[in-house]
Design a protein around this motif. Structure first.
Motif, PDB file in Angstrom:
ATOM      1  N   MET A  48       0.856  -1.172   0.000  1.00  0.00           N
ATOM      2  CA  MET A  48       0.000   0.000   0.000  1.00  0.00           C
ATOM      3  C   MET A  48       0.908   1.243   0.000  1.00  0.00           C
ATOM      4  SD  MET A  48      -3.089   0.973   2.600  1.00  0.00           S
ATOM      5  CE  MET A  48      -4.165  -0.333   2.100  1.00  0.00           C
ATOM      6  N   SER A  49       0.648   2.145  -0.897  1.00  0.00           N
ATOM      7  CA  SER A  49       1.497   3.321  -1.020  1.00  0.00           C
ATOM      8  C   SER A  49       1.106   4.396  -0.010  1.00  0.00           C
ATOM      9  CB  SER A  49       1.412   3.881  -2.435  1.00  0.00           C
ATOM     10  OG  SER A  49       0.148   4.452  -2.644  1.00  0.00           O
ATOM     11  N   VAL A  50       1.988   5.341   0.152  1.00  0.00           N
ATOM     12  CA  VAL A  50       1.763   6.437   1.088  1.00  0.00           C
ATOM     13  C   VAL A  50       0.589   7.299   0.629  1.00  0.00           C
ATOM     14  CG1 VAL A  50       2.821   8.495   2.102  1.00  0.00           C
ATOM     15  CG2 VAL A  50       4.182   6.446   1.768  1.00  0.00           C
ATOM     16  N   GLU A  51       0.417   7.448  -0.665  1.00  0.00           N
ATOM     17  CA  GLU A  51      -0.684   8.247  -1.187  1.00  0.00           C
ATOM     18  C   GLU A  51      -2.034   7.650  -0.812  1.00  0.00           C
ATOM     19  OE1 GLU A  51      -0.065   8.513  -5.354  1.00  0.00           O
ATOM     20  OE2 GLU A  51       1.795   9.628  -5.151  1.00  0.00           O
ATOM     21  N   ILE A  52      -2.142   6.349  -0.894  1.00  0.00           N
ATOM     22  CA  ILE A  52      -3.405   5.690  -0.544  1.00  0.00           C
ATOM     23  C   ILE A  52      -3.658   5.795   0.957  1.00  0.00           C
ATOM     24  CG2 ILE A  52      -4.588   3.464  -0.463  1.00  0.00           C
ATOM     25  CD1 ILE A  52      -3.211   2.800  -3.117  1.00  0.00           C
ATOM     26  N   ILE A  53      -2.607   5.630   1.744  1.00  0.00           N
ATOM     27  CA  ILE A  53      -2.753   5.771   3.198  1.00  0.00           C
ATOM     28  C   ILE A  53      -3.208   7.181   3.558  1.00  0.00           C
ATOM     29  CG2 ILE A  53      -1.487   5.776   5.392  1.00  0.00           C
ATOM     30  CD1 ILE A  53       0.203   3.484   4.234  1.00  0.00           C
ATOM     31  N   MET A  54      -2.612   8.183   2.933  1.00  0.00           N
ATOM     32  CA  MET A  54      -3.005   9.570   3.197  1.00  0.00           C
ATOM     33  C   MET A  54      -4.444   9.828   2.752  1.00  0.00           C
ATOM     34  SD  MET A  54      -0.617  10.921   4.812  1.00  0.00           S
ATOM     35  CE  MET A  54      -1.094  12.616   4.779  1.00  0.00           C
ATOM     36  N   GLN A  55      -4.850   9.214   1.667  1.00  0.00           N
ATOM     37  CA  GLN A  55      -6.225   9.368   1.202  1.00  0.00           C
ATOM     38  C   GLN A  55      -7.197   8.770   2.217  1.00  0.00           C
ATOM     39  OE1 GLN A  55      -6.948   7.443  -2.523  1.00  0.00           O
ATOM     40  NE2 GLN A  55      -8.981   8.338  -2.769  1.00  0.00           N
ATOM     41  N   TYR A  56      -6.887   7.586   2.734  1.00  0.00           N
ATOM     42  CA  TYR A  56      -7.748   6.956   3.730  1.00  0.00           C
ATOM     43  C   TYR A  56      -7.775   7.750   5.031  1.00  0.00           C
ATOM     44  CZ  TYR A  56      -8.241   2.792   0.814  1.00  0.00           C
ATOM     45  OH  TYR A  56      -8.541   1.923  -0.197  1.00  0.00           O
ATOM     46  N   LEU A  57      -6.629   8.272   5.445  1.00  0.00           N
ATOM     47  CA  LEU A  57      -6.595   9.108   6.650  1.00  0.00           C
ATOM     48  C   LEU A  57      -7.439  10.362   6.477  1.00  0.00           C
ATOM     49  CD1 LEU A  57      -2.888   8.875   7.866  1.00  0.00           C
ATOM     50  CD2 LEU A  57      -4.938   8.020   9.008  1.00  0.00           C
ATOM     51  N   THR A  58      -7.405  10.939   5.290  1.00  0.00           N
ATOM     52  CA  THR A  58      -8.242  12.100   5.011  1.00  0.00           C
ATOM     53  C   THR A  58      -9.719  11.745   5.126  1.00  0.00           C
ATOM     54  OG1 THR A  58      -6.551  12.956   3.524  1.00  0.00           O
ATOM     55  CG2 THR A  58      -8.751  13.893   3.317  1.00  0.00           C
ATOM     56  N   TYR A  59     -10.100  10.597   4.604  1.00  0.00           N
ATOM     57  CA  TYR A  59     -11.490  10.147   4.711  1.00  0.00           C
ATOM     58  C   TYR A  59     -11.885   9.935   6.176  1.00  0.00           C
ATOM     59  CZ  TYR A  59     -11.477   9.225  -0.338  1.00  0.00           C
ATOM     60  OH  TYR A  59     -11.401   9.335  -1.687  1.00  0.00           O
ATOM     61  N   VAL A  60     -10.985   9.357   6.952  1.00  0.00           N
ATOM     62  CA  VAL A  60     -11.279   9.105   8.368  1.00  0.00           C
ATOM     63  C   VAL A  60     -11.464  10.417   9.115  1.00  0.00           C
ATOM     64  CG1 VAL A  60     -10.274   8.246  10.522  1.00  0.00           C
ATOM     65  CG2 VAL A  60     -10.189   6.846   8.466  1.00  0.00           C
ATOM     66  N   PHE A  61     -10.568  11.372   8.909  1.00  0.00           N
ATOM     67  CA  PHE A  61     -10.696  12.662   9.585  1.00  0.00           C
ATOM     68  C   PHE A  61     -11.940  13.424   9.131  1.00  0.00           C
ATOM     69  CE2 PHE A  61      -5.899  12.570  10.258  1.00  0.00           C
ATOM     70  CZ  PHE A  61      -6.041  12.104  11.555  1.00  0.00           C
ATOM     71  N   MET A  62     -12.270  13.306   7.861  1.00  0.00           N
ATOM     72  CA  MET A  62     -13.470  13.949   7.356  1.00  0.00           C
ATOM     73  C   MET A  62     -14.717  13.324   7.985  1.00  0.00           C
ATOM     74  SD  MET A  62     -14.685  14.461   3.405  1.00  0.00           S
ATOM     75  CE  MET A  62     -14.858  12.720   3.115  1.00  0.00           C
ATOM     76  N   ALA A  63     -14.731  12.006   8.104  1.00  0.00           N
ATOM     77  CA  ALA A  63     -15.871  11.326   8.721  1.00  0.00           C
ATOM     78  C   ALA A  63     -15.996  11.706  10.189  1.00  0.00           C
ATOM     79  CB  ALA A  63     -15.713   9.813   8.572  1.00  0.00           C
ATOM     80  N   ILE A  64     -14.880  11.794  10.897  1.00  0.00           N
ATOM     81  CA  ILE A  64     -14.916  12.199  12.306  1.00  0.00           C
ATOM     82  C   ILE A  64     -15.473  13.613  12.431  1.00  0.00           C
ATOM     83  CG2 ILE A  64     -13.468  12.805  14.289  1.00  0.00           C
ATOM     84  CD1 ILE A  64     -11.722  10.385  13.573  1.00  0.00           C
ATOM     85  N   GLY A  65     -15.045  14.501  11.573  1.00  0.00           N
ATOM     86  CA  GLY A  65     -15.530  15.869  11.614  1.00  0.00           C
ATOM     87  C   GLY A  65     -17.018  15.982  11.330  1.00  0.00           C
ATOM     88  N   VAL A  66     -17.474  15.272  10.313  1.00  0.00           N
ATOM     89  CA  VAL A  66     -18.898  15.313   9.958  1.00  0.00           C
ATOM     90  C   VAL A  66     -19.741  14.701  11.074  1.00  0.00           C
ATOM     91  CG1 VAL A  66     -20.629  14.375   8.363  1.00  0.00           C
ATOM     92  CG2 VAL A  66     -18.528  15.392   7.472  1.00  0.00           C
ATOM     93  N   LEU A  67     -19.296  13.559  11.602  1.00  0.00           N
ATOM     94  CA  LEU A  67     -20.050  12.918  12.675  1.00  0.00           C
ATOM     95  C   LEU A  67     -20.042  13.768  13.949  1.00  0.00           C
ATOM     96  CD1 LEU A  67     -19.023   9.190  12.170  1.00  0.00           C
ATOM     97  CD2 LEU A  67     -21.298  10.181  11.859  1.00  0.00           C
ATOM     98  N   ALA A  68     -18.927  14.420  14.246  1.00  0.00           N
ATOM     99  CA  ALA A  68     -18.875  15.286  15.422  1.00  0.00           C
ATOM    100  C   ALA A  68     -19.817  16.468  15.270  1.00  0.00           C
ATOM    101  CB  ALA A  68     -17.443  15.769  15.669  1.00  0.00           C
ATOM    102  N   PHE A  69     -19.879  17.034  14.067  1.00  0.00           N
ATOM    103  CA  PHE A  69     -20.820  18.126  13.820  1.00  0.00           C
ATOM    104  C   PHE A  69     -22.252  17.652  14.005  1.00  0.00           C
ATOM    105  CE2 PHE A  69     -23.692  20.205  10.818  1.00  0.00           C
ATOM    106  CZ  PHE A  69     -23.662  21.494  11.336  1.00  0.00           C
ATOM    107  N   LEU A  70     -22.569  16.484  13.460  1.00  0.00           N
ATOM    108  CA  LEU A  70     -23.931  15.953  13.594  1.00  0.00           C
ATOM    109  C   LEU A  70     -24.275  15.665  15.054  1.00  0.00           C
ATOM    110  CD1 LEU A  70     -24.142  13.542  10.525  1.00  0.00           C
ATOM    111  CD2 LEU A  70     -25.334  15.715  10.851  1.00  0.00           C
ATOM    112  N   VAL A  71     -23.323  15.112  15.800  1.00  0.00           N
ATOM    113  CA  VAL A  71     -23.565  14.844  17.223  1.00  0.00           C
ATOM    114  C   VAL A  71     -23.839  16.142  17.966  1.00  0.00           C
ATOM    115  CG1 VAL A  71     -22.468  14.084  19.373  1.00  0.00           C
ATOM    116  CG2 VAL A  71     -22.328  12.663  17.340  1.00  0.00           C
ATOM    117  N   ALA A  72     -23.002  17.155  17.734  1.00  0.00           N
ATOM    118  CA  ALA A  72     -23.195  18.435  18.417  1.00  0.00           C
ATOM    119  C   ALA A  72     -24.532  19.068  18.049  1.00  0.00           C
ATOM    120  CB  ALA A  72     -22.045  19.380  18.085  1.00  0.00           C
ATOM    121  N   ALA A  73     -24.894  18.996  16.774  1.00  0.00           N
ATOM    122  CA  ALA A  73     -26.165  19.593  16.338  1.00  0.00           C
ATOM    123  C   ALA A  73     -27.357  18.850  16.924  1.00  0.00           C
ATOM    124  CB  ALA A  73     -26.240  19.594  14.811  1.00  0.00           C
TER     125      ALA A  73
END
Length: 107
Positions: free
Chosen positions: A1-26
């Motif tokens: 697995m390349s570093v680019e794919i790992i960074m892409q998955y990490l971006t998705y994870v952080f984006m999901a955490i942010g969206v879910l945290a916003f929804l929880v707070a709202a």
């Protein structure tokens, strides 16, 4: 697995955490004034909403990607729910406060 794919998955994870945290707070802001929830601490309501939303998010993603739902996905959603709960309730401020109280911070 390349570093680019790992960074892409990490971006998705952080984006999901942010969206879910916003929804929880709202959602917590909307439902915390309901009569039967006023006696329950807001942080407990936020944790419960976080657990439910993370579980639903995993189920929805598995259905969308046509992946079989396995027990460890459910377990991972519960662990992720605590991270989402911390982000939604301002937990990063507590973490940075603890970090600054240690001897590891530069003065």
């Amino acid at each position: 697995m390349s570093v680019e794919i790992i960074m892409q998955y990490l971006t998705y994870v952080f984006m999901a955490i942010g969206v879910l945290a916003f929804l929880v707070a709202a959602i917590v802001q909307i439902i915390k004034e309901l009569p039967w929830l006023q006696r329950i601490p807001t942080s407990l309501v936020a944790l419960t909403v976080s657990l439910i939303l993370c579980l639903l998010a995993v189920i929805i993603v598995c259905q969308y990607l046509e992946i079989a739902i396995v027990w460890y996905y459910i377990f991972a959603s519960f662990i992720a729910a605590f991270v989402v709960y911390l982000v939604a309730t301002g937990g990063w401020e507590r973490v940075t406060e603890i970090w600054h109280r240690t001897k590891y911070s530069k003065k």
